[in-house]
Write a protein that holds these residues in place. Structure first.
Motif, mmCIF file in Angstrom:
data_model
loop_
_atom_site.group_PDB
_atom_site.id
_atom_site.type_symbol
_atom_site.label_atom_id
_atom_site.label_comp_id
_atom_site.label_asym_id
_atom_site.label_seq_id
_atom_site.Cartn_x
_atom_site.Cartn_y
_atom_site.Cartn_z
ATOM 1 N N PHE A 106 23.594 -68.523 -104.065
ATOM 2 C CA PHE A 106 23.412 -69.937 -104.430
ATOM 3 C C PHE A 106 23.689 -70.105 -105.915
ATOM 4 N N SER A 108 21.981 -71.596 -108.381
ATOM 5 C CA SER A 108 20.882 -71.255 -109.301
ATOM 6 C C SER A 108 19.614 -71.102 -108.483
ATOM 7 N N TRP A 110 16.790 -72.688 -108.993
ATOM 8 C CA TRP A 110 16.252 -74.025 -108.729
ATOM 9 C C TRP A 110 16.956 -74.620 -107.525
ATOM 10 N N GLN A 111 18.287 -74.521 -107.563
ATOM 11 C CA GLN A 111 19.079 -75.130 -106.492
ATOM 12 C C GLN A 111 18.826 -74.419 -105.155
ATOM 13 N N ALA A 114 15.517 -75.719 -103.841
ATOM 14 C CA ALA A 114 15.634 -77.138 -103.482
ATOM 15 C C ALA A 114 16.472 -77.311 -102.217
ATOM 16 N N ALA A 115 17.421 -76.398 -101.984
ATOM 17 C CA ALA A 115 18.340 -76.557 -100.859
ATOM 18 C C ALA A 115 17.891 -75.806 -99.613
ATOM 19 N N SER A 138 10.707 -75.867 -108.514
ATOM 20 C CA SER A 138 11.857 -75.917 -107.608
ATOM 21 C C SER A 138 11.413 -75.843 -106.139
ATOM 22 N N GLY A 263 22.911 -77.834 -99.669
ATOM 23 C CA GLY A 263 23.135 -77.261 -101.007
ATOM 24 C C GLY A 263 23.993 -76.009 -100.981
ATOM 25 N N THR A 267 28.817 -77.640 -102.032
ATOM 26 C CA THR A 267 28.907 -77.282 -103.448
ATOM 27 C C THR A 267 29.961 -76.195 -103.608
#
Ligand SMILES: Cc1ncc(COP(=O)(O)O)c(C=O)c1O
Length: 381
Positions: A106, A108, A110-111, A114-115, A138, A263, A267
């Motif tokens: 992924f 990051s 955080w991402q 979150a995803a 996150s 996510g 992306t």
């Protein structure tokens, strides 16, 4: 009713009045546990480059090599044309490192949280969700709009009670914890959590952002070898010295994420230079036992010195050692005093930590030596 800008300005004024103003200040990591800031060289007790890999020449060289070989960008999302053989190779290496069947990259940490969390919850509509009170922002981003049953930090009796009360009637149960808590530096009891999760037929998800590279066999993290953890998330941005994140899980869950996780799907794939840096870090980390032992010794010395000086270190047993101060003003003043004495120990304040527990979050780097820790203790004394 004011204009949008007026509302924003009012909001900022309230943040400033509440003593919570934040601003961006340029800084530059340096060798030997140092950092440059405001033209000053400081001993850095605030970065998460625990093993010193962010400045390791091998990572920079391989990032450059892979950039030249494969380009600086991946060109598209993984499912369109963005999957390079290197993505699959790194994922296989991460899975081997973490001891899981599969892994997925992924952008990051955080991402990733979150995803991935909403994608997992989509597989179990109506699931009851249980979170430790101190999980990272996150994870809360991943749980936006979801009712959480929050248990007292590391209190498994409380979790068990909440599972009994709110989990039994739910179609599924999901527990979210960190293996090392980022602001307290203490650990979760993962074997006990896995046993509790199994007893309640709950899915256990663990964030290993701060354990990866530092703790567990060969730096593989604290989940390594603990059966019953459905998915582990971790980052390359801290001890592994670069950026990006992984989840390590079963091949089944990886397929689910590839097919449903927004996510991941929508992306652009991580860029080849980053994959090069990660590849080099994965070469180095398992052999960095001396650095891990050094970090543990420095942390023991720091905790002992802080205890003698009357500081609460909040149960820290890792390379992250908080010195709890209490008020925001006192914490900011102490951090400023340390900066004046040549040390960066950032003040961590609400909302990052609960009100009344503002602290210096002291993060040790393998480049520090005993004299650095002693200098910090002297300044605090
Ligand atoms: C526990 C935890 N999870 C996730 C993250 C996010 O990771 P990243 O910095 O790679 O986005 C962090 C760091 O900020 C963290 O402390």
């Amino acid at each position: 009713m004011g204009s949008f800008d007026e509302r924003v300005a009012d909001g900022l004024a309230a943040i400033r009045a509440g003593g919570r103003w934040r601003e961006l200040r340029p800084s530059q990591l340096a060798q030997a546990g140092r950092i440059g800031r405001d033209g000053q060289g400081l001993i850095d007790f605030s970065s998460n480059d625990y093993l010193g890999l962010a400045l390791h020449p091998r990572l920079a060289e391989r990032a450059a090599d892979w950039g030249h070989a494969y380009g600086t960008g991946a060109g598209a999302s993984r499912l369109v044309t963005g999957t390079n053989a290197a993505h699959l190779a790194i994922e296989a290496r991460v899975a081997a490192f973490k001891g899981t069947e599969a892994a997925l990259l992924f952008a990051s940490g955080w991402q990733a949280n979150a995803a991935v969390i909403p994608a997992l919850l989509a597989a179990a509509p109506g699931a009851a969700v249980f979170t430790d009170r101190l999980v990272h922002a996150s994870i809360h981003a991943g749980l936006s709009g979801v009712r959480q049953h929050r248990f007292r930090h590391n209190d498994l009796a409380h979790l068990s009670e909440l599972l009994d009360r709110h989990g039994a009637a739910a179609p599924a149960r999901v527990i979210l914890v960190e293996s090392v808590y980022s602001m307290d530096g203490d650990r979760a009891d993962l074997p006990a959590l896995a046993t509790l999760a199994a007893a309640h037929d709950a899915v256990l998800i663990v964030d290993e952002a701060h354990a990866t590279g530092v703790l567990g066999p060969g730096g593989a993290g604290l989940c390594h070898g603990v059966p019953g953890i459905a998915l582990v998330m971790g980052t390359f941005s801290k001890a592994l010295g670069s950026f990006g994140a992984y989840v390590a899980c079963s091949a089944l869950l990886r397929d689910w994420l590839v097919n449903t996780c927004s996510g991941f799907i929508f992306t652009t794939a991580p860029p080849p230079p980053l994959l090069g840096a990660i590849d080099a870090a994965l070469d180095l980390v398992p052999g960095m036992t001396a650095e891990r032992t050094h970090l543990a010794n420095l942390a023991d010395r720091l905790r002992a010195g802080l205890a003698v000086r009357g500081f609460d270190t909040a149960g820290s047993t890792t390379q992250i050692v908080p010195a709890i101060i209490g008020t925001e003003a006192d914490t900011l003043a102490l951090s400023a005093r340390l900066a004046g004495a040549g040390m960066l120990a950032a003040a961590i304040r609400p909302p990052t930590v609960p009100a009344g527990t503002s602290r210096l979050r002291i993060a040790l780097r393998a480049g520090h030596d005993i004299a650095d820790v002693d200098r910090l203790l002297e300044a605090l004394g």
